[in-house]
Design a protein around this motif. Structure first.
Motif, PDB file in Angstrom:
ATOM      1  N   VAL A 260      -1.951  -5.232  -6.284  1.00  0.00           N
ATOM      2  CA  VAL A 260      -1.238  -4.100  -5.685  1.00  0.00           C
ATOM      3  C   VAL A 260      -1.736  -3.754  -4.289  1.00  0.00           C
ATOM      4  N   LEU A 261      -2.799  -4.404  -3.823  1.00  0.00           N
ATOM      5  CA  LEU A 261      -3.248  -4.160  -2.447  1.00  0.00           C
ATOM      6  C   LEU A 261      -2.169  -4.598  -1.472  1.00  0.00           C
ATOM      7  N   PRO A 262      -2.106  -3.967  -0.285  1.00  0.00           N
ATOM      8  CA  PRO A 262      -1.216  -4.494   0.750  1.00  0.00           C
ATOM      9  C   PRO A 262      -1.518  -5.972   0.968  1.00  0.00           C
TER      10      PRO A 262
ATOM     11  N   GLN B 291      -6.821 -11.170   3.340  1.00  0.00           N
ATOM     12  CA  GLN B 291      -8.092 -11.217   4.054  1.00  0.00           C
ATOM     13  C   GLN B 291      -9.265 -11.140   3.080  1.00  0.00           C
ATOM     14  N   LYS B 292      -9.116 -10.338   2.043  1.00  0.00           N
ATOM     15  CA  LYS B 292     -10.180 -10.191   1.054  1.00  0.00           C
ATOM     16  C   LYS B 292     -10.382 -11.480   0.264  1.00  0.00           C
ATOM     17  N   VAL B 293      -9.276 -12.119  -0.107  1.00  0.00           N
ATOM     18  CA  VAL B 293      -9.361 -13.389  -0.832  1.00  0.00           C
ATOM     19  C   VAL B 293     -10.036 -14.452   0.030  1.00  0.00           C
ATOM     20  N   CYS B 294      -9.640 -14.530   1.312  1.00  0.00           N
ATOM     21  CA  CYS B 294     -10.260 -15.502   2.224  1.00  0.00           C
ATOM     22  C   CYS B 294     -11.755 -15.224   2.403  1.00  0.00           C
ATOM     23  N   LYS B 295     -12.120 -13.957   2.432  1.00  0.00           N
ATOM     24  CA  LYS B 295     -13.529 -13.589   2.593  1.00  0.00           C
ATOM     25  C   LYS B 295     -14.339 -14.012   1.371  1.00  0.00           C
TER      26      LYS B 295
ATOM     27  N   VAL C 146      -2.098   8.297  -5.410  1.00  0.00           N
ATOM     28  CA  VAL C 146      -3.471   7.857  -5.129  1.00  0.00           C
ATOM     29  C   VAL C 146      -3.497   7.024  -3.848  1.00  0.00           C
ATOM     30  N   LEU C 147      -2.538   6.105  -3.757  1.00  0.00           N
ATOM     31  CA  LEU C 147      -2.463   5.235  -2.583  1.00  0.00           C
ATOM     32  C   LEU C 147      -2.151   6.037  -1.330  1.00  0.00           C
ATOM     33  N   GLU C 148      -1.203   6.949  -1.426  1.00  0.00           N
ATOM     34  CA  GLU C 148      -0.822   7.760  -0.268  1.00  0.00           C
ATOM     35  C   GLU C 148      -1.994   8.598   0.231  1.00  0.00           C
ATOM     36  N   GLU C 149      -2.716   9.217  -0.703  1.00  0.00           N
ATOM     37  CA  GLU C 149      -3.858  10.043  -0.298  1.00  0.00           C
ATOM     38  C   GLU C 149      -4.970   9.190   0.309  1.00  0.00           C
TER      39      GLU C 149
ATOM     40  N   CYS D 296      -3.037 -16.362   9.214  1.00  0.00           N
ATOM     41  CA  CYS D 296      -3.394 -15.286  10.144  1.00  0.00           C
ATOM     42  C   CYS D 296      -4.462 -14.374   9.514  1.00  0.00           C
ATOM     43  N   CYS D 297      -4.348 -14.152   8.201  1.00  0.00           N
ATOM     44  CA  CYS D 297      -5.361 -13.359   7.502  1.00  0.00           C
ATOM     45  C   CYS D 297      -6.718 -14.038   7.589  1.00  0.00           C
TER      46      CYS D 297
END
Length: 261
Positions: free
Chosen positions: A144-146, A152-156, A42-45, A205-206
């Motif tokens: 499991v996200l990169p 970046q998502k957490v900071c947002k 799923v991740l690769e696709e 940096c994120c």
């Protein structure tokens, strides 16, 4: 096998093809798979879809979206066989979710701009997922996200709750401070502290990437690709001179990482 070949297939045909592949008279490999054995597919696709988007290649995008769709259909087929849910159930759930989270389209909620849309979306998402605190929303970002994407998502999400650094110079200052702390940890040969401070540097940096409105994953990918191209040039030049890469000077290696063109 009772299957009708066509010039043009639709989603119902794809569902039937997948059912046949998983059937007793289907494909032995497909029958052996479960959610865990193909989870990385799923991740690769998904990443291949992103690559097609970045390349602005419509033919590639069509193919990769199809591959990603097949992953969803395949996982649904496994659950259908277990009697838990079907592809129709998935469609029902996501349709209801989209209707619920777009009250400005399907209801009487008024919005002025896309910012209002996102605020409503986040509010409704928290309500539907029983997220009582902002910390709950941060914790719900998939582990499991990169890591750069997750950071970046957490900071947002923290920023959306009002906990944010708005000034670029302040964010840069934090990056510099974390770099200094990392340098100190390395100097002290403190392995555990070095790992901690390196992680904090990456997270800072994120947060900076959010402030300057640059995607950290995309920026790093671009830098990696540029590094590979410069490495290829260096290797070609080195070989043409009858030399090997392990004979490069420290300055040549340093220039490979420092060059900004």
């Amino acid at each position: 096998m009772d299957f009708q070949f066509k010039d043009k297939y639709d989603i119902n045909d794809l569902l039937e093809v997948t059912r046949i592949l998983r059937s007793e008279n289907g494909c032995v490999w497909d029958r052996e798979q479960d959610h865990k054995s193909i989870r990385m597919n799923v991740l690769e696709e998904a990443y291949e879809v992103m690559e097609a988007i970045d390349a602005d290649d419509d033919a590639m995008l069509k193919e990769e979206l199809g591959d990603l769709l097949f992953q969803a259909v395949f996982h649904c087929q496994i659950e259908d066989e277990r009697g838990r849910f079907s592809f129709d159930d998935i469609c029902d759930d996501v349709a209801k979710k989209m209707i619920y989270r777009h009250p400005h389209v399907f209801g009487d909620v008024k919005v002025s701009n896309s910012d209002d849309v996102l605020k409503n979306w986040d509010k409704l998402k928290k309500k539907s997922k029983n997220q009582d605190t902002v910390a709950d929303t941060l914790d719900s970002v998939p582990v499991v996200l990169p890591a750069l994407m997750r950071g970046q998502k957490v900071c947002k999400r923290a920023a959306n709750a009002g906990v944010e650094i708005k000034q670029t110079d302040v964010a840069l200052g934090i990056v510099k401070e974390k770099l200094s702390e990392l340098e100190l940890a390395i100097s002290d040969k403190n392995e555990q502290e070095t790992e901690v401070k390196f992680g904090e540097l990456l997270l800072s940096c994120c947060n900076l990437s959010r402030i300057i409105k640059k995607d950290s994953e995309k920026a790093l990918t671009f830098a990696i690709n540029k590094f590979i191209m410069r490495f290829r040039e260096l290797e070609r030049d080195t070989v043409s001179q009858g030399k090997t890469l392990d004979n490069l000077s420290d300055e040549q290696v340093k220039a490979l990482f420092l060059c900004s063109d």
